[in-house]
Design a protein around this motif. Structure first.
Motif, PDB file in Angstrom:
ATOM      1  N   GLN A  41      69.153  27.375  23.828  1.00  0.00           N
ATOM      2  CA  GLN A  41      69.851  26.085  23.805  1.00  0.00           C
ATOM      3  C   GLN A  41      68.874  25.016  23.319  1.00  0.00           C
ATOM      4  O   GLN A  41      68.078  24.490  24.097  1.00  0.00           O
ATOM      5  CB  GLN A  41      70.384  25.740  25.192  1.00  0.00           C
ATOM      6  CG  GLN A  41      71.376  24.571  25.182  1.00  0.00           C
ATOM      7  CD  GLN A  41      72.011  24.355  26.534  1.00  0.00           C
ATOM      8  OE1 GLN A  41      71.383  24.533  27.563  1.00  0.00           O
ATOM      9  NE2 GLN A  41      73.277  23.957  26.546  1.00  0.00           N
ATOM     10  N   ARG A  94      70.557  15.909  27.219  1.00  0.00           N
ATOM     11  CA  ARG A  94      71.472  16.939  27.691  1.00  0.00           C
ATOM     12  C   ARG A  94      72.638  17.042  26.721  1.00  0.00           C
ATOM     13  O   ARG A  94      72.946  16.101  25.999  1.00  0.00           O
ATOM     14  CB  ARG A  94      72.013  16.603  29.085  1.00  0.00           C
ATOM     15  CG  ARG A  94      71.076  16.944  30.214  1.00  0.00           C
ATOM     16  CD  ARG A  94      71.740  16.710  31.551  1.00  0.00           C
ATOM     17  NE  ARG A  94      70.966  17.249  32.645  1.00  0.00           N
ATOM     18  CZ  ARG A  94      70.875  16.710  33.843  1.00  0.00           C
ATOM     19  NH1 ARG A  94      71.511  15.594  34.112  1.00  0.00           N
ATOM     20  NH2 ARG A  94      70.153  17.280  34.787  1.00  0.00           N
ATOM     21  N   THR A  95      73.306  18.173  26.762  1.00  0.00           N
ATOM     22  CA  THR A  95      74.559  18.279  26.020  1.00  0.00           C
ATOM     23  C   THR A  95      75.585  17.363  26.682  1.00  0.00           C
ATOM     24  O   THR A  95      75.442  16.977  27.850  1.00  0.00           O
ATOM     25  CB  THR A  95      75.092  19.717  26.025  1.00  0.00           C
ATOM     26  OG1 THR A  95      75.473  20.076  27.354  1.00  0.00           O
ATOM     27  CG2 THR A  95      74.036  20.694  25.517  1.00  0.00           C
ATOM     28  N   VAL A 130      73.947  14.225  21.738  1.00  0.00           N
ATOM     29  CA  VAL A 130      73.382  14.477  23.060  1.00  0.00           C
ATOM     30  C   VAL A 130      73.491  13.225  23.926  1.00  0.00           C
ATOM     31  O   VAL A 130      73.733  12.115  23.437  1.00  0.00           O
ATOM     32  CB  VAL A 130      71.903  14.907  22.989  1.00  0.00           C
ATOM     33  CG1 VAL A 130      71.758  16.274  22.368  1.00  0.00           C
ATOM     34  CG2 VAL A 130      71.066  13.862  22.271  1.00  0.00           C
ATOM     35  N   GLY A 138      76.807  18.519  29.991  1.00  0.00           N
ATOM     36  CA  GLY A 138      75.899  18.580  31.124  1.00  0.00           C
ATOM     37  C   GLY A 138      75.065  19.849  31.110  1.00  0.00           C
ATOM     38  O   GLY A 138      74.836  20.451  30.065  1.00  0.00           O
ATOM     39  N   VAL A 183      63.060  17.756  27.164  1.00  0.00           N
ATOM     40  CA  VAL A 183      62.611  16.898  28.255  1.00  0.00           C
ATOM     41  C   VAL A 183      61.130  16.576  28.080  1.00  0.00           C
ATOM     42  O   VAL A 183      60.346  17.413  27.633  1.00  0.00           O
ATOM     43  CB  VAL A 183      62.861  17.566  29.630  1.00  0.00           C
ATOM     44  CG1 VAL A 183      62.112  18.883  29.750  1.00  0.00           C
ATOM     45  CG2 VAL A 183      62.482  16.638  30.770  1.00  0.00           C
ATOM     46  N   LEU A 206      71.443  22.120  32.091  1.00  0.00           N
ATOM     47  CA  LEU A 206      70.010  21.880  31.960  1.00  0.00           C
ATOM     48  C   LEU A 206      69.710  21.096  30.683  1.00  0.00           C
ATOM     49  O   LEU A 206      70.417  21.229  29.676  1.00  0.00           O
ATOM     50  CB  LEU A 206      69.248  23.217  31.933  1.00  0.00           C
ATOM     51  CG  LEU A 206      69.165  23.984  33.259  1.00  0.00           C
ATOM     52  CD1 LEU A 206      68.493  25.331  33.034  1.00  0.00           C
ATOM     53  CD2 LEU A 206      68.390  23.172  34.293  1.00  0.00           C
ATOM     54  N   PRO A 207      68.652  20.286  30.685  1.00  0.00           N
ATOM     55  CA  PRO A 207      68.304  19.530  29.477  1.00  0.00           C
ATOM     56  C   PRO A 207      67.983  20.449  28.309  1.00  0.00           C
ATOM     57  O   PRO A 207      67.455  21.549  28.484  1.00  0.00           O
ATOM     58  CB  PRO A 207      67.063  18.740  29.913  1.00  0.00           C
ATOM     59  CG  PRO A 207      67.142  18.662  31.398  1.00  0.00           C
ATOM     60  CD  PRO A 207      67.775  19.954  31.824  1.00  0.00           C
ATOM     61  N   GLN A 224      72.533  20.834  18.626  1.00  0.00           N
ATOM     62  CA  GLN A 224      73.542  19.892  19.130  1.00  0.00           C
ATOM     63  C   GLN A 224      73.872  18.862  18.050  1.00  0.00           C
ATOM     64  O   GLN A 224      72.995  18.436  17.301  1.00  0.00           O
ATOM     65  CB  GLN A 224      73.027  19.166  20.383  1.00  0.00           C
ATOM     66  CG  GLN A 224      72.381  20.070  21.420  1.00  0.00           C
ATOM     67  CD  GLN A 224      73.302  21.153  21.911  1.00  0.00           C
ATOM     68  OE1 GLN A 224      74.485  20.906  22.178  1.00  0.00           O
ATOM     69  NE2 GLN A 224      72.781  22.376  22.032  1.00  0.00           N
TER      70      GLN A 224
END
Length: 332
Positions: free
Chosen positions: A281, A247-248, A289, A251, A257, A253-254, A286
């Motif tokens: 996303q 996840r970011t 994470v 927070g 996964v 949604l992942p 990122q």
């Protein structure tokens, strides 16, 4: 006791085979391929949460058939009507025999003891639909599904059944909206099976089809090793599902996964853009994470009491970066 456990395992097989078939009576295509998790297996549930000593040969004659096992369980519940686990087991046993009225009655008693438990709401709604002469969700079952989604918006079975009921009731736009929520919550194989059903609902609602699923690009790959604290090893049960996700730091949604059976540990998985839920996303977008791991009893991605979790670990996103997560906490 061995005969009872074998009978219980047979129940699991029957439930898995027939769980989704009746939902699509009258629909254009079957949803048999939609492999949404069905909760903890009957034998595992009873051995973990029930009272196996009650079936000790020194205390009671071991049942030789499923019918005898059900009769013994009914006698046990007459003495201990407050056993949620016992009513769930009885409901699944009746379901395995096709006795949906009996299953609905048993699940109803379990749900009355835990009235705010979404999993029980879904079990009861499912049984009531199957017990209905026309194969449709009665109004009380629909109310249960709507309540389950209100309590746990990411409950996969509740969303699936609610969407099926909405399509069945001639509300394809509502079904499309409900399944649109479900789509990013399921794994890639399940999403592939769900997309045609969602497109069918959208077509009936006069909506354009979904955009084709984007081709995932690999990008950087993270290696995540998941182990379990030996003190929790005996809590694993057949049918448990392991989720490993990134996840970011904020927070939501992942961004990646993985979903796999919780069978043996340690296990190492890779996370990359190919495991993303939303094209907008990505993991590769990122800098850092939060890695998390959870063993789900229900099969749903959302945390539920009794699930097992690891403490989250922060990791820089770089190809080959690795981390180890140890599952050592019981979700309360």
């Amino acid at each position: 006791m061995t005969a009872f456990v074998l009978a219980s395992l047979a129940i699991v097989g029957v439930l898995t085979a027939f769980a989704l078939r009746p939902l699509w009576r009258g629909a254009h295509r079957s949803a048999l391929a939609l492999a949404l998790a069905l909760g903890v297996g009957t034998a595992g549930l009873y051995l973990l949460l029930g009272t196996p000593d009650a079936l000790d040969p020194t205390q009671v004659k071991a049942p030789e058939t499923l019918e005898e096992a059900i009769a013994q369980l009914e006698r046990r519940l007459a003495d201990e009507p407050g056993s949620v686990e016992g009513w769930v087991l009885l409901g699944r046993s009746h379901a395995a025999q096709g006795n949906w009225a009996g299953a609905a009655d048993a699940f109803g008693k379990a749900q009355a003891l835990l009235p705010e438990e979404p999993d029980l709401m879904v079990e009861l709604a499912d049984a009531r639909m199957r017990a209905a002469p026309d194969g449709r969700f009665p109004a009380d079952a629909v109310a249960l599904l709507e309540r389950a989604v209100a309590l746990r918006p990411d409950h996969q079975r509740a969303l699936f059944y609610l969407g099926a009921q909405q399509l069945q009731a001639g509300r394809p736009a509502d079904a499309a909206a409900t399944w649109g929520i479900l789509l990013p919550l399921v794994d890639a194989n399940t999403a592939k099976a769900l997309r045609p059903q969602l497109d069918m609902a959208r077509e009936q609602a006069g909506l354009p089809p979904l955009e084709p699923a984007p081709e995932a690009t690999a990008g950087p790959s993270l290696a995540v090793t998941v182990d379990i604290d030996p003190a929790l090893g005996d809590r694993l049960a057949p049918g448990d599902t392991l989720y490993v996700f990134a996840r970011t730091l904020e927070g939501g949604l992942p961004v990646a996964v993985k979903r796999l059976p919780a069978e043996s540990f340690p296990v190492t998985v890779s996370l990359s853009d190919a495991d993303g839920l939303m094209p907008a996303q990505k993991l590769s977008g990122q800098a850092r994470v939060l890695l998390m791991a959870r063993i789900s009893r229900s099969g749903d991605a959302g945390a539920s009491p009794g699930d097992l979790e690891a403490m989250a670990v922060e990791l820089d996103v770089a190809d080959g970066a690795n981390a180890t997560l140890v599952i050592a906490k019981v979700v309360q």
